[in-house]
Design a protein around this motif. Structure first.
Motif, mmCIF file in Angstrom:
data_model
loop_
_atom_site.group_PDB
_atom_site.id
_atom_site.type_symbol
_atom_site.label_atom_id
_atom_site.label_comp_id
_atom_site.label_asym_id
_atom_site.label_seq_id
_atom_site.Cartn_x
_atom_site.Cartn_y
_atom_site.Cartn_z
ATOM 1 N N TRP A 1 -5.365 -2.281 8.275
ATOM 2 C CA TRP A 1 -5.325 -2.795 7.044
ATOM 3 C C TRP A 1 -5.008 -4.204 6.944
ATOM 4 C CZ3 TRP A 1 -7.390 -2.828 2.445
ATOM 5 C CH2 TRP A 1 -6.610 -3.091 1.378
ATOM 6 N N ASP B 1 -10.087 -0.703 0.334
ATOM 7 C CA ASP B 1 -9.811 -1.539 -1.031
ATOM 8 C C ASP B 1 -10.689 -0.765 -1.867
ATOM 9 O OD1 ASP B 1 -8.667 -3.769 -1.780
ATOM 10 O OD2 ASP B 1 -10.980 -4.423 -2.424
ATOM 11 N N LEU C 1 -8.739 1.862 -3.376
ATOM 12 C CA LEU C 1 -7.564 1.152 -4.248
ATOM 13 C C LEU C 1 -7.942 0.711 -5.690
ATOM 14 C CD1 LEU C 1 -5.391 -0.685 -1.408
ATOM 15 C CD2 LEU C 1 -4.779 1.343 -2.539
ATOM 16 N N PHE D 1 0.856 -1.407 0.113
ATOM 17 C CA PHE D 1 0.093 0.040 -0.107
ATOM 18 C C PHE D 1 0.779 1.197 -0.001
ATOM 19 C CE2 PHE D 1 -1.726 3.722 2.643
ATOM 20 C CZ PHE D 1 -2.556 3.996 1.418
ATOM 21 N N ARG E 1 -2.280 -6.616 -3.804
ATOM 22 C CA ARG E 1 -2.326 -6.069 -2.507
ATOM 23 C C ARG E 1 -1.354 -6.570 -1.720
ATOM 24 N NH1 ARG E 1 -4.989 -3.311 -4.606
ATOM 25 N NH2 ARG E 1 -7.490 -2.926 -4.729
ATOM 26 N N ASP E 2 -1.067 -6.021 -0.318
ATOM 27 C CA ASP E 2 -0.123 -6.535 0.312
ATOM 28 C C ASP E 2 -0.112 -7.990 0.545
ATOM 29 O OD1 ASP E 2 1.046 -3.615 1.823
ATOM 30 O OD2 ASP E 2 -1.218 -3.406 1.200
ATOM 31 N N VAL F 1 -2.827 -9.330 3.050
ATOM 32 C CA VAL F 1 -4.228 -9.240 2.653
ATOM 33 C C VAL F 1 -4.810 -10.283 2.293
ATOM 34 C CG1 VAL F 1 -6.027 -7.640 1.864
ATOM 35 C CG2 VAL F 1 -3.959 -6.586 2.536
#
Ligand SMILES: [Fe+2]
Ligand SMILES: [Fe+2]
Length: 401
Positions: A292, A239, A242, A45, A195-196, A199
């Motif tokens: 997150w 989310d 994003l 992120f 995504r990270d 996640v």
């Protein structure tokens, strides 16, 4: 205060000056195009946020550089083609086949070379006859310096010297004034955004998020007020922000044929959306007691919009999803103010304000794609809305925004 009367510097002649700006134009345009393509694939992120910020700076920089080129009697829409040496650097930026390689060239070589060339120009130019360049470059060089600094630890193990590309002064490279414009290649369609690693991505996203959070009916819409539902809600919202940034970035990357102002609008919205995500990223641990990555996310809504062409994406996302979100944001704000959650409510006030230009992006570029016919665009929006349920989700797909 008296005006200083120091002797004039010789500086650059007008054509040399324009050649320098043409080189900056080509580098910045390539960086905007490539960063927009890579941004959805960034699996972190905080890094995605930085790229969203920088792509917006660079897109605006291209507009300012174009303006200066026009003032210097050069074609501002496409100022020649890069010469051999610059073309080789741009080819390497374009040819990077991993995110790490791209970042290392963009932030380890291209941006430091750009910064160095701008500093050289600032040291040589005459501050009176060429004061417009002085003002502009002072601003642009600070941004390039900041970008490199903010990404410092990303650029591969300290390879930040411009000698990596062997270009001593990028501004002085030859430009092919009569050559065909350099084509910007587009990478293959995105499968899904990254995504990270912590996640969890699932097909249906967070099952906690019910339809009543997303309907625009005052009798049916539910504003999350309980701590547990607020945690899930803001996580899902981060989310969704994003995904919005990633859609806009891909819109820009996939359509290099669009006018430059389109790319500036998409870059601005990309930055707005990653900034919105950042708001939630901060709000979760500081106000709501979550982080997150605490809940799963899903990409079905993103995919349902991304599957359309540019006109369809603008109609479904900017002119429908964001347009309808305005009503919900204002309702959420009101309910949260009444409950005394002032800080959280203030966030919705800003989200709502930023949504106005995002909706406008839909109308502006949707109408452009319909040959300037806004009524034709509205008809397209109506037609596509027929396939959506009351939460704005395609009827056949699970909800995820
Ligand atoms: Fe947003
Ligand atoms: Fe938005």
């Amino acid at each position: 205060m008296a005006l200083p009367r120091e002797p004039l510097r010789r500086g650059y002649d007008v054509d040399e000056n324009a050649i320098r700006f043409s080189n900056y134009f080509h580098v910045l345009r390539e960086l905007v195009h490539r960063t927009a393509g890579w941004l959805p694939l960034v699996p972190e992120f905080e890094l995605k946020y930085r790229l969203g910020d920088h792509v917006h700076d660079d897109a605006r920089a291209v507009s300012r550089v174009k303006r200066r080129l026009y003032e210097l009697r050069h074609p501002s829409d496409y100022p020649g083609a890069p010469g051999g040496e610059l073309g080789a650097l741009l080819d390497r930026i374009a040819g990077a086949d991993s995110l790490g390689e791209y970042l290392s060239i963009a932030y380890g070589e291209a941006k430091p070379a750009l910064e160095a060339a701008m500093r050289t120009q600032l040291a040589v130019l005459d501050p009176v006859s060429d004061e417009p360049s002085l003002r502009l470059l002072t601003k642009l060089v600070e941004r390039q310096e900041r970008h490199v600094r903010e990404m410092g630890r990303r650029a591969a193990s300290g390879e930040r010297q411009t000698t990596a590309i062997g270009i001593a002064d990028l501004g002085s490279l030859p430009i092919e004034l009569k050559a065909e414009p350099r084509a910007l290649s587009v990478t293959g369609p995105l499968d899904e955004p990254a995504r990270d690693p912590f996640v969890e991505v699932t097909r249906e996203g967070d099952p906690f998020l019910g339809r009543e959070l997303y309907v625009n009916d005052p009798d049916l819409n539910h504003v999350p007020v309980e701590p547990e539902e607020q945690r899930h809600f803001f996580h899902g919202l981060m989310d969704a922000e994003l995904c919005a940034a990633e859609l806009m970035a891909r819109n820009s990357h996939e359509h290099p044929e669009m006018p430059w102002d389109f790319h500036v609008d998409m870059a601005r919205q990309t930055w707005d959306e990653v900034r919105h995500a950042r708001l939630h990223y901060v709000l979760m641990p500081t106000e709501l007691g979550c982080e997150w990555g605490d809940y799963p996310v899903g990409f079905s809504y993103f995919k349902s919009v991304y599957a359309h062409d540019l006109l369809g994406r603008l109609a479904l996302f900017n002119s429908t999803s964001e347009q309808r979100a305005m009503w919900r944001h204002s309702r959420r704000r009101k309910v949260l103010v009444e409950r005394g959650q002032e800080k959280v409510a203030r966030v919705f006030d800003y989200l709502l304000a930023d949504e106005v230009p995002h909706v406008h992006n839909g109308t502006r570029w949707g109408a452009y794609l319909c040959g300037g016919d806004e009524a034709a665009y509205r008809a397209k929006v109506r037609e596509l809305r027929e396939g959506l349920d009351e939460t704005g989700t395609p009827r056949e797909a699970p909800r995820a925004a």
